[in-house]
Design an enzyme around this catalytic site. Structure first.
Site, PDB file in Angstrom:
ATOM      1  N   GLU A  29      46.048 -80.727  62.898  1.00 40.29           N
ATOM      2  CA  GLU A  29      45.842 -81.665  61.779  1.00 40.29           C
ATOM      3  C   GLU A  29      46.035 -80.906  60.466  1.00 40.29           C
ATOM      4  O   GLU A  29      45.555 -79.787  60.317  1.00 40.29           O
ATOM      5  CB  GLU A  29      44.397 -82.181  61.859  1.00 40.29           C
ATOM      6  CG  GLU A  29      44.013 -83.126  60.737  1.00 40.29           C
ATOM      7  CD  GLU A  29      42.519 -83.501  60.756  1.00 40.29           C
ATOM      8  OE1 GLU A  29      41.680 -82.635  61.084  1.00 40.29           O
ATOM      9  OE2 GLU A  29      42.213 -84.651  60.437  1.00 40.29           O
ATOM     10  N   LYS A  45      23.236 -85.687  53.945  1.00 41.22           N
ATOM     11  CA  LYS A  45      23.809 -84.561  53.202  1.00 41.22           C
ATOM     12  C   LYS A  45      25.281 -84.863  52.946  1.00 41.22           C
ATOM     13  O   LYS A  45      26.100 -84.867  53.864  1.00 41.22           O
ATOM     14  CB  LYS A  45      23.708 -83.257  53.996  1.00 41.22           C
ATOM     15  CG  LYS A  45      24.140 -82.078  53.136  1.00 41.22           C
ATOM     16  CD  LYS A  45      24.666 -80.904  53.928  1.00 41.22           C
ATOM     17  CE  LYS A  45      26.149 -80.888  54.093  1.00 41.22           C
ATOM     18  NZ  LYS A  45      26.954 -80.742  52.880  1.00 41.22           N
ATOM     19  N   CYS A  76      41.435 -89.411  57.583  1.00 35.92           N
ATOM     20  CA  CYS A  76      41.300 -88.970  58.972  1.00 35.92           C
ATOM     21  C   CYS A  76      42.295 -89.661  59.899  1.00 35.92           C
ATOM     22  O   CYS A  76      42.729 -89.081  60.882  1.00 35.92           O
ATOM     23  CB  CYS A  76      39.876 -89.190  59.458  1.00 35.92           C
ATOM     24  SG  CYS A  76      39.312 -90.844  59.156  1.00 35.92           S
ATOM     25  N   GLU A 125      32.399 -88.642  64.329  1.00 33.85           N
ATOM     26  CA  GLU A 125      33.720 -89.129  63.879  1.00 33.85           C
ATOM     27  C   GLU A 125      34.477 -87.904  63.407  1.00 33.85           C
ATOM     28  O   GLU A 125      34.193 -87.370  62.336  1.00 33.85           O
ATOM     29  CB  GLU A 125      33.554 -90.108  62.697  1.00 33.85           C
ATOM     30  CG  GLU A 125      32.769 -91.367  63.010  1.00 33.85           C
ATOM     31  CD  GLU A 125      33.558 -92.365  63.827  1.00 33.85           C
ATOM     32  OE1 GLU A 125      34.747 -92.128  64.105  1.00 33.85           O
ATOM     33  OE2 GLU A 125      32.960 -93.378  64.216  1.00 33.85           O
TER      34      GLU A 125
HETATM   35  P1  NAP Z   1      33.694 -80.286  57.830  1.00 34.71           P
HETATM   36  O1  NAP Z   1      34.055 -78.943  57.332  1.00 34.71           O
HETATM   37  O2  NAP Z   1      33.486 -80.464  59.289  1.00 34.71           O
HETATM   38  O3  NAP Z   1      32.398 -80.740  57.012  1.00 34.71           O
HETATM   39  C1  NAP Z   1      31.804 -82.009  57.188  1.00 34.71           C
HETATM   40  C2  NAP Z   1      30.375 -81.943  56.757  1.00 34.71           C
HETATM   41  O4  NAP Z   1      29.655 -81.083  57.644  1.00 34.71           O
HETATM   42  C3  NAP Z   1      30.163 -81.347  55.354  1.00 34.71           C
HETATM   43  O5  NAP Z   1      29.123 -82.046  54.715  1.00 34.71           O
HETATM   44  C4  NAP Z   1      29.778 -79.915  55.682  1.00 34.71           C
HETATM   45  O6  NAP Z   1      29.076 -79.241  54.659  1.00 34.71           O
HETATM   46  C5  NAP Z   1      28.919 -80.127  56.902  1.00 34.71           C
HETATM   47  N1  NAP Z   1      28.697 -78.911  57.708  1.00 34.71           N
HETATM   48  C6  NAP Z   1      29.417 -77.789  57.758  1.00 34.71           C
HETATM   49  N2  NAP Z   1      28.863 -76.895  58.619  1.00 34.71           N
HETATM   50  C7  NAP Z   1      27.755 -77.475  59.125  1.00 34.71           C
HETATM   51  C8  NAP Z   1      26.755 -77.066  60.070  1.00 34.71           C
HETATM   52  N3  NAP Z   1      26.796 -75.894  60.673  1.00 34.71           N
HETATM   53  N4  NAP Z   1      25.772 -77.935  60.352  1.00 34.71           N
HETATM   54  C9  NAP Z   1      25.698 -79.159  59.769  1.00 34.71           C
HETATM   55  N5  NAP Z   1      26.619 -79.580  58.858  1.00 34.71           N
HETATM   56  C10 NAP Z   1      27.643 -78.762  58.552  1.00 34.71           C
HETATM   57  O7  NAP Z   1      34.788 -81.376  57.448  1.00 34.71           O
HETATM   58  P2  NAP Z   1      35.457 -81.622  56.039  1.00 34.71           P
HETATM   59  O8  NAP Z   1      36.339 -80.450  55.747  1.00 34.71           O
HETATM   60  O9  NAP Z   1      34.407 -81.994  55.049  1.00 34.71           O
HETATM   61  O10 NAP Z   1      36.309 -82.939  56.322  1.00 34.71           O
HETATM   62  C11 NAP Z   1      37.572 -82.890  56.899  1.00 34.71           C
HETATM   63  C12 NAP Z   1      37.523 -83.263  58.366  1.00 34.71           C
HETATM   64  O11 NAP Z   1      36.804 -84.477  58.529  1.00 34.71           O
HETATM   65  C13 NAP Z   1      38.906 -83.515  58.934  1.00 34.71           C
HETATM   66  O12 NAP Z   1      39.018 -82.915  60.193  1.00 34.71           O
HETATM   67  C14 NAP Z   1      38.957 -85.029  59.064  1.00 34.71           C
HETATM   68  O13 NAP Z   1      39.838 -85.507  60.036  1.00 34.71           O
HETATM   69  C15 NAP Z   1      37.541 -85.346  59.383  1.00 34.71           C
HETATM   70  N6  NAP Z   1      37.217 -86.748  59.080  1.00 34.71           N
HETATM   71  C16 NAP Z   1      37.053 -87.613  60.122  1.00 34.71           C
HETATM   72  C17 NAP Z   1      36.784 -88.952  59.870  1.00 34.71           C
HETATM   73  C18 NAP Z   1      36.585 -89.936  61.001  1.00 34.71           C
HETATM   74  O14 NAP Z   1      36.110 -91.041  60.748  1.00 34.71           O
HETATM   75  N7  NAP Z   1      36.916 -89.597  62.233  1.00 34.71           N
HETATM   76  C19 NAP Z   1      36.667 -89.404  58.556  1.00 34.71           C
HETATM   77  C20 NAP Z   1      36.848 -88.503  57.533  1.00 34.71           C
HETATM   78  C21 NAP Z   1      37.111 -87.158  57.802  1.00 34.71           C
HETATM   79  P3  NAP Z   1      29.865 -78.505  53.456  1.00 34.71           P
HETATM   80  O15 NAP Z   1      29.977 -79.534  52.417  1.00 34.71           O
HETATM   81  O16 NAP Z   1      29.037 -77.345  53.075  1.00 34.71           O
HETATM   82  O17 NAP Z   1      31.194 -78.083  54.005  1.00 34.71           O
END
Ligand code: NAP
Length: 418
Positions: A320, A113, A223, A189
């Site tokens: 962050e 997804k 990230c 991650e």
């Molecule tokens: P997010 O809000 O956690 O969303 C990530 C993914 O999870 C999206 O596809 C989201 O769907 C989905 N999701 C949301 N609620 C869920 C649930 N209850 N069950 C299953 N999936 C669910 O993160 P983001 O805003 O997209 O990305 C930003 C964050 O990612 C930052 O904190 C960043 O640091 C982190 N990040 C970390 C890395 C790493 O390698 N460590 C790399 C890149 C980003 P939706 O599309 O509907 O929101």
């Protein structure tokens, strides 16, 4: 799978301009960066894991139950089965590739997804994967919201592994769902607030240039972005003056224009959150040295922003932003122990960096810092062959490198007596 991985990489290469254009329009990444990093590194990732497809093997293990030993014990690495992947919006195709290329090289099938706000390159990728000859059912892309589709994958009893990249908050929800459904294997991650320490004995030109990149790369939606810069007192004023001077020169504008350095933020809710973040920082006493406002043009543009005089107890020192906001703090001259302690005083542990010409100091930093990645006199230098992943609340498990394969394999131990 070797041939399929390589065919897919070739097709992505042939369509790289198209993929970069889609990624740029969908995510706001400037086209030149989308081409080189978002798409370029995705292609490299598929080629890298192609090389692993025929090199996955176990060990023979000497065991000592009986003399003379009439036992043979060996391990086999087996695929897990159906793996679920849930990915974020900052590098849509690259995050997909980092996980999926390893997952398929290990012999699994996958349901992914992508982020709801940026699903387009994942769909184009699905089309290319069919052309590459990957059999139907091996790669399944399901678009939709996290609450609905992401949650359904995490909760599904036939999914045996969930690889997630996203926020710490959602990582915690996912881990709970995975535990309560069928105790599926999980790798996370998550977010970061990575410290970058700049000592006065560094190459200052390089520290200014890479210090800016550590924050502003991909408009801060990175990230491993340096969430906080600690600068030694004797060069602090000069460093701040120079980053402000250089940041003023950054061209902000249409991401499809080849001369743009800084595109729009990914979506409106994120822009709004970043403006609030700056506001809190300034209200708590950080000094706004540059930027801080929405750019006066259509789109979700935020000026690259510099906050100095950031104190350890401030919101912007701890949380962050995931945006183009540089937070600079000062540390006393020569206080190596003190600055390492401050750099470690975070619940995150994704990445870190240090600039110094003194290698003993650099190695002391590398040994003491509690983070999965350490950059010395460089930053943002990730490579498909090098394992990538965080400690503490930045998650666990690795993407990239040989380590990533183990996230998608089971180890079976076989003993026979002859
Ligand atoms: P997010 O809000 O956690 O969303 C990530 C993914 O999870 C999206 O596809 C989201 O769907 C989905 N999701 C949301 N609620 C869920 C649930 N209850 N069950 C299953 N999936 C669910 O993160 P983001 O805003 O997209 O990305 C930003 C964050 O990612 C930052 O904190 C960043 O640091 C982190 N990040 C970390 C890395 C790493 O390698 N460590 C790399 C890149 C980003 P939706 O599309 O509907 O929101």
């Amino acid at each position: 799978m070797l041939i399929n991985h390589l065919r897919l990489a070739d097709l992505m290469q042939q369509h790289k301009e198209e993929l970069a254009t889609i990624e740029s329009i969908d995510s706001g990444a400037v086209y030149t960066l989308a081409l080189k990093t978002h798409i370029g590194m995705s292609i490299e990732t598929w080629r890298y894991f192609a090389g692993w497809t025929d090199k996955i093997m176990g060990n023979t293990i000497p065991i000592s139950h009986a003399r003379p030993n009439k036992n043979l014990t060996f391990t086999k690495k087996e695929p897990i089965g159906v793996c679920g992947l849930v990915t974020p919006w900052n590098y849509p195709l690259m995050m997909l590739s980092w996980k999926m290329a390893a997952c398929l090289a290990a012999g699994n099938t996958v349901v992914i997804k992508p982020a709801a706000v940026c699903p387009l390159t994942a769909l184009k990728f699905a089309e290319l994967s069919a052309k590459a000859g990957i059999p139907p059912g091996v790669i399944n892309v399901v678009t939709g919201s996290g609450g609905l589709v992401g949650n359904a994958i995490a909760a599904h009893p036939d999914v045996r592994k969930l690889g997630f990249t996203g926020s710490t908050e959602i990582g915690q929800v996912i881990m709970k769902t995975c535990a309560e459904s069928n105790l599926k294997k999980v790798s996370l991650e998550l977010g970061g607030k990575s410290p970058l320490v700049i000592f006065s004995d560094c190459d200052l030109d390089k520290a200014v240039r890479l210090g800016m990149q550590s924050v502003f790369f991909n408009k801060g939606e990175n990230c491993i972005a340096a969430g906080r810069l600690f600068v030694e007192a004797s060069i602090y004023d000069e460093f701040v003056r120079r980053v402000v001077q250089e940041t003023k020169k950054m061209t902000v504008g249409d991401p499809l224009n080849r001369s743009t350095a800084h595109g729009p933020q990914n979506h409106y809710a994120h822009l709004k959150k970043l403006l609030e973040y700056i506001d809190i920082g300034v209200k708590q006493g950080a000094k706004l040295r540059y930027g801080g406002k929405r750019v006066d043009r259509p789109g979700y543009f935020l000026e690259p922003t510099i906050l100095s005089d950031v104190e350890d107890n401030m919101f912007v020192a701890k949380e962050e932003s995931f945006g183009p906001i540089m937070c600079i703090s000062k540390f006393h001259d020569g206080d190596v122990e003190g600055v390492i302690k401050r750099a470690n005083a975070t619940e995150y542990g994704l990445a870190s960096g240090v600039f110094t010409k003194d290698l003993s100091k650099a190695m002391k930093f590398a040994e003491s810092i509690d983070a999965g990645t350490v950059f010395i006199n460089t930053y943002n230098k990730t490579d498909v062959g090098a394992p990538f992943g965080g400690f503490k609340q930045s998650g666990f498990g690795k993407d990239l490198g040989q380590d990533a394969l183990n996230e998608y394999l089971k180890t079976k131990c076989v003993t026979l007596e002859y």
